[in-house]
Design an enzyme around this catalytic site. Structure first.
Site, PDB file in Angstrom:
ATOM      1  CD  GLU A   1      -2.640  -1.501   0.090  1.00  0.00           C
ATOM      2  OE1 GLU A   1      -2.730  -0.349  -0.974  1.00  0.00           O
ATOM      3  OE2 GLU A   1      -3.327  -2.574  -0.241  1.00  0.00           O
TER       4      GLU A   1
ATOM      5  CG  HIS B   1      -1.049   1.123  -4.399  1.00  0.00           C
ATOM      6  ND1 HIS B   1      -0.884   0.870  -5.858  1.00  0.00           N
ATOM      7  CD2 HIS B   1      -1.819  -0.086  -3.920  1.00  0.00           C
ATOM      8  CE1 HIS B   1      -1.195  -0.274  -6.107  1.00  0.00           C
ATOM      9  NE2 HIS B   1      -1.969  -0.957  -5.037  1.00  0.00           N
TER      10      HIS B   1
END
Length: 296
Positions: A218, A221
């Site tokens: 994550e 990202h």
């Protein structure tokens, strides 16, 4: 991962910034080093510290240690990278530390940890079987976020629907045509289920997602990386050193894997050990040099 797919307009803007960065640094032998302070907003229901969603400081530190090792290219199983790609494995030159000061300058009792009982957040109900991303984005984040220009905000809570985590992509402040899901003053950051955060405490029994790689994925990202398959069959993640990949994979695999699924990836197949795939935590263990440039 429930990170929303960015638009073509965002891709075009971000890709231009990446190319500008690469041109500016073409003659450098060492990437810049960055240290990013982190605040972990622990959303709980009144459990004792170290129980359930009210994770311990040790579990938070464990995740930061994992994150730093993964971004340095020295994390769990990093030496397992196939020899054909060993020269592509990157030290991203980004380090994360637990913040020691609040936005107002007060020294934190627990470095990097902001514990919040759900009933102190206006409009928030008990988590029940877990919060949805809609509730987190609309209610939890706006009421707890710290200045995203000064901190990497992480939220750790009980997530519902089998969700492990999600993130916002880097904001494009001042540009037209670009909007959510990109980070804003009220949404920027990453969200993880407490039982997938780190490798100890409530995460210890969550195999195969018990090695802290949900957060690594994550944060990738959050720093601009797309899923390795470009969120499409044989799609484009805009990193030319990651082989074209037909889909995101669950489980563990033996190299070489899927050597004929997409044009151009014979004979080595797909880079299933990349952090931006969906493979089991123990089976993902590398970022590439072009992913590093994108994050830098």
């Amino acid at each position: 991962c429930a990170t929303p797919q960015p638009s073509a307009e965002w891709d075009a803007w971000f890709n231009q910034k990446v190319e500008e960065f690469k041109a500016q640094n073409a003659n450098k032998t060492q990437m810049p080093n960055y240290t990013i302070p982190v605040v972990v907003h622990v959303i709980h229901s009144g459990q004792a510290v170290g129980t359930g969603a009210n994770i311990s400081a040790a579990q938070v530190q464990d995740q930061i240690n994992i994150l730093n090792a993964d971004f340095a290219g020295t994390g769990l199983n990093a030496t397992n990278v196939p020899s054909v790609w060993s020269g592509l494995k990157a030290n991203v030159n980004i380090t994360f530390c637990l913040a020691t000061k609040t936005p107002s300058g007060t020294t934190m009792a627990e470095p990097g940890i902001d514990r919040r009982h759900y009933n102190t957040i206006p409009g928030l109900a008990a988590p029940g079987s877990g919060y949805t991303s809609g509730t987190i984005d609309a209610t939890i984040k706006p009421n707890t976020i710290w200045d995203p220009t000064r901190y990497c905000n992480m939220w750790v809570c009980q997530l519902g629907g089998g969700l492990l985590g999600y993130a916002t992509f880097p904001a494009a402040t001042g540009l037209t045509g670009l909007s959510a899901p990109f980070g804003s003053a009220t949404t920027d950051g990453v969200v993880m289920g407490h039982n997938y955060f780190g490798s100890i405490g409530s995460a210890a029994g969550s195999a195969p997602y018990n090695r802290g790689r949900t957060t690594t994925h994550e944060v990738g990202h959050w720093l601009g990386l797309r899923h390795i398959n470009g969120d499409a069959n044989c799609g484009n993640d805009f990193c030319n050193d990651t082989p074209t990949q037909d889909q995101l994979h669950f489980g563990c695999f033996t190299f070489p894997y899927h050597t004929t699924q997409c044009t151009g990836n014979t004979p080595n197949g797909e880079m299933f050990m990349n952090f931006m795939d969906y493979t089991d935590d123990a089976c993902m263990y590398m970022f590439t040099t072009h992913q590093r440039a994108r994050m830098q």
